[in-house]
Scaffold this active site. Structure first.
Site, PDB file in Angstrom:
ATOM      1  N   TYR A  24       0.661  -1.158   0.080  1.00 20.63           N
ATOM      2  CA  TYR A  24      -0.012  -0.082  -0.010  1.00 20.63           C
ATOM      3  C   TYR A  24       0.834   1.292   0.003  1.00 20.63           C
ATOM      4  O   TYR A  24       0.727   2.168  -0.604  1.00 20.63           O
ATOM      5  CB  TYR A  24      -0.775   0.102   1.223  1.00 20.63           C
ATOM      6  CG  TYR A  24      -1.839   1.133   1.365  1.00 20.63           C
ATOM      7  CD1 TYR A  24      -2.733   1.266   0.386  1.00 20.63           C
ATOM      8  CD2 TYR A  24      -1.709   2.253   2.181  1.00 20.63           C
ATOM      9  CE1 TYR A  24      -3.713   2.342   0.339  1.00 20.63           C
ATOM     10  CE2 TYR A  24      -2.541   3.145   2.356  1.00 20.63           C
ATOM     11  CZ  TYR A  24      -3.476   3.283   1.466  1.00 20.63           C
ATOM     12  OH  TYR A  24      -4.383   4.495   1.509  1.00 20.63           O
ATOM     13  N   SER A 106      -2.761  13.691   8.069  1.00 20.25           N
ATOM     14  CA  SER A 106      -3.600  13.218   7.075  1.00 20.25           C
ATOM     15  C   SER A 106      -5.298  12.956   7.372  1.00 20.25           C
ATOM     16  O   SER A 106      -5.355  12.837   8.510  1.00 20.25           O
ATOM     17  CB  SER A 106      -3.150  11.860   6.449  1.00 20.25           C
ATOM     18  OG  SER A 106      -4.476  11.537   5.505  1.00 20.25           O
ATOM     19  N   TYR A 129      -9.169  16.579   2.212  1.00 20.53           N
ATOM     20  CA  TYR A 129      -9.716  16.548   0.907  1.00 20.53           C
ATOM     21  C   TYR A 129     -11.031  17.316   0.689  1.00 20.53           C
ATOM     22  O   TYR A 129     -11.587  17.515   1.928  1.00 20.53           O
ATOM     23  CB  TYR A 129      -9.914  15.094   0.666  1.00 20.53           C
ATOM     24  CG  TYR A 129      -8.945  13.944   0.810  1.00 20.53           C
ATOM     25  CD1 TYR A 129      -8.105  13.879  -0.333  1.00 20.53           C
ATOM     26  CD2 TYR A 129      -8.900  13.383   1.918  1.00 20.53           C
ATOM     27  CE1 TYR A 129      -7.106  12.931  -0.391  1.00 20.53           C
ATOM     28  CE2 TYR A 129      -7.570  12.411   1.743  1.00 20.53           C
ATOM     29  CZ  TYR A 129      -6.911  12.152   0.883  1.00 20.53           C
ATOM     30  OH  TYR A 129      -5.702  11.360   0.809  1.00 20.53           O
ATOM     31  N   ARG A 164      -4.906   1.675  -8.479  1.00 17.37           N
ATOM     32  CA  ARG A 164      -3.991   0.928  -7.829  1.00 17.37           C
ATOM     33  C   ARG A 164      -3.985  -0.472  -7.710  1.00 17.37           C
ATOM     34  O   ARG A 164      -4.435  -1.212  -6.740  1.00 17.37           O
ATOM     35  CB  ARG A 164      -3.828   1.600  -6.363  1.00 17.37           C
ATOM     36  CG  ARG A 164      -3.655   3.163  -6.385  1.00 17.37           C
ATOM     37  CD  ARG A 164      -3.766   3.796  -5.027  1.00 17.37           C
ATOM     38  NE  ARG A 164      -4.074   5.228  -5.189  1.00 17.37           N
ATOM     39  CZ  ARG A 164      -4.330   5.995  -4.011  1.00 17.37           C
ATOM     40  NH1 ARG A 164      -4.845   5.549  -3.170  1.00 17.37           N
ATOM     41  NH2 ARG A 164      -4.362   7.263  -4.542  1.00 17.37           N
ATOM     42  N   LYS A 251      -1.981  20.892  -2.442  1.00 13.91           N
ATOM     43  CA  LYS A 251      -1.029  19.851  -2.829  1.00 13.91           C
ATOM     44  C   LYS A 251      -1.518  18.850  -3.856  1.00 13.91           C
ATOM     45  O   LYS A 251      -2.798  18.569  -3.952  1.00 13.91           O
ATOM     46  CB  LYS A 251      -0.962  18.925  -1.666  1.00 13.91           C
ATOM     47  CG  LYS A 251      -0.053  17.780  -1.895  1.00 13.91           C
ATOM     48  CD  LYS A 251      -0.197  16.792  -0.576  1.00 13.91           C
ATOM     49  CE  LYS A 251       1.029  15.617  -0.589  1.00 13.91           C
ATOM     50  NZ  LYS A 251       0.357  14.740  -1.597  1.00 13.91           N
ATOM     51  N   HIS A 275       1.067  12.732  -6.318  1.00 15.93           N
ATOM     52  CA  HIS A 275       0.369  12.114  -5.465  1.00 15.93           C
ATOM     53  C   HIS A 275       1.372  10.690  -5.306  1.00 15.93           C
ATOM     54  O   HIS A 275       0.862   9.573  -5.089  1.00 15.93           O
ATOM     55  CB  HIS A 275      -1.087  11.464  -5.611  1.00 15.93           C
ATOM     56  CG  HIS A 275      -1.884  11.516  -4.482  1.00 15.93           C
ATOM     57  ND1 HIS A 275      -2.654  12.528  -4.042  1.00 15.93           N
ATOM     58  CD2 HIS A 275      -1.957  10.349  -3.582  1.00 15.93           C
ATOM     59  CE1 HIS A 275      -3.217  12.313  -3.016  1.00 15.93           C
ATOM     60  NE2 HIS A 275      -2.892  10.808  -2.604  1.00 15.93           N
ATOM     61  N   ARG A 278       0.625   7.743  -7.395  1.00 16.24           N
ATOM     62  CA  ARG A 278      -0.696   7.040  -7.179  1.00 16.24           C
ATOM     63  C   ARG A 278      -1.862   7.333  -7.563  1.00 16.24           C
ATOM     64  O   ARG A 278      -2.960   6.756  -7.349  1.00 16.24           O
ATOM     65  CB  ARG A 278      -0.646   7.085  -5.329  1.00 16.24           C
ATOM     66  CG  ARG A 278       0.315   6.311  -4.575  1.00 16.24           C
ATOM     67  CD  ARG A 278       0.366   6.537  -3.278  1.00 16.24           C
ATOM     68  NE  ARG A 278      -0.608   6.220  -2.512  1.00 16.24           N
ATOM     69  CZ  ARG A 278      -0.781   4.805  -2.258  1.00 16.24           C
ATOM     70  NH1 ARG A 278      -0.064   3.864  -2.590  1.00 16.24           N
ATOM     71  NH2 ARG A 278      -1.777   4.528  -1.596  1.00 16.24           N
TER      72      ARG A 278
END
Length: 380
Positions: A24, A106, A129, A164, A251, A275, A278
């Site tokens: 991950y 995060s 986000y 992913r 970002k 990112h 990703r």
């Protein structure tokens, strides 16, 4: 094992973690071409070695968003950091504070804002986000302010999650994922005890007030995925500005036109980032995108960068390409998984040492002397 580089930390993390967690953090989107180019393009940047320069006063200190720090780095927001070591966000934040660099928490952290803020001896940054539930976002921003967060890192490159593929093979997602993860954990008893047992609760701490403390991690992630807002536009950032009065850092900027738009709406900074490879495979590496972006915005805002940074030498390369600071993501998580908070401290000490060597051998003493003039002609 002997650890003297980020590569060593990565190998130690691979040995320590169940496969689903290692893949991950280690993996990227699609065929992972951009992930690989983040590292290789940066490593291919050649510097000019200079001699007979007085480099007896090398300093890595800088000021970002009005705060002095010992290195031009910050620990990037990484989701589920608390699954890589017991209360991982707390350990990483403490290590960052001890070194004098920012830690960015995060939205999808295991430890919540209040827990990390209480544990850290220095203010933190917070990453957010754009979600459909504006009421939740408003509450989260208020909690970030109450926790003393000094900067907001707003992620703009994730209207939808990237594809992913490695996650489906590793057991993070896909058929029988929960059973596959359980079997993997059995064969990693050190992690299973330290994190699986002693690191509870395994929730998304910042989301728990909405869904409840007893909600499973998969349900948390499902709720979050369903709440990403693909309709976000530049005008929506006015709403963010109304809710947040501190420095605002966008970002995920990878195009000069978007960088100029960020400056136009009054952002204080941007992170040149894909990112970590990703999201969309096949886009430019951060190192290749950075020079044009830095030139496009000049001093209108603070340009940071991430992607492929594995050493203090890489930090110097990013600064020479136009960044004022660098975010470390995978590198610090490898160190955290390998040795906990002390591993993160060791990594930051290593970054500083490598920066000092690179600066001395390129003939510079201070960060403001690092620019494109220290690059070999082929890379200017």
């Amino acid at each position: 094992m002997i650890i003297s580089s980020t590569t060593d930390f990565r190998e130690a993390a691979r040995r320590q973690l169940p496969r689903f967690l290692f893949d991950y953090i280690d993996g990227g989107a699609y065929a992972e071409r951009t992930l690989a180019r983040n590292v290789s393009d940066l490593a291919d940047i050649s510097l000019r070695q200079r001699v007979l320069k007085d480099v007896s006063r090398v300093s890595t200190r800088t000021t970002l968003f009005g705060v002095e720090q010992t290195l031009p780095v910050a620990l990037a927001p990484v989701g589920l950091t608390g699954m890589y070591a017991r209360r991982g966000e707390v350990q990483a934040a403490r290590a960052a504070a001890a070194k004098g660099v920012p830690f960015c928490l995060s939205t999808v952290s295991v430890c919540d804002l209040a827990e990390v803020s209480r544990a850290s001896s220095a203010p933190i940054w917070f990453q957010l986000y754009m979600l459909r539930d504006r009421g939740f976002m408003r509450d989260l921003l208020a909690r970030a302010a109450d926790a003393g967060a000094t900067a907001l890192v707003f992620t703009v490159d994730m209207p939808v999650p990237g594809a992913r593929y490695r996650d489906a093979h590793s057991g993070m997602t896909g058929p029988n994922a929960a059973m596959r993860r359980l079997v993997q954990a059995v064969f990693k008893p050190g992690w299973a005890w330290d994190v699986g047992v002693m690191g509870r609760p395994h929730t998304l701490g910042n989301v728990a007030p909405v869904l409840g403390e007893n909600t499973g991690l998969e349900d948390f992630m499902g709720w979050l995925g369903a709440n990403f807002d693909p309709s976000i536009q530049w005008k929506d950032l006015d709403w963010i500005r109304d809710q947040w009065k501190g420095p605002l850092i966008l970002k995920g900027v990878l195009d000069p036109e978007d960088a100029k738009a960020a400056a136009d709406i009054g952002a204080d900074g941007i992170v040149v980032s894909n990112h970590g490879g990703r999201q969309l495979d096949g886009v430019l590496s951060s190192a290749r995108a950075l020079p044009d972006i830095a030139e496009a915005v000049g001093d209108r805002l603070t340009v940071l960068a991430d992607g492929g940074v594995r050493s203090g030498l890489d930090v110097v390369r990013m600064l020479a390409l136009g960044a004022k600071g660098v975010l470390l993501g995978r590198a610090f998580v490898y160190a955290l998984a390998a040795r906990g908070g002390p591993g993160v401290s060791q990594l930051l000490d290593l970054i500083e040492k490598e920066m000092r060597v690179a600066m001395a051998l390129t003939g510079v003493n201070t960060l403001d002397q690092i620019d494109r003039s220290i690059l070999a002609k082929t890379d200017r």
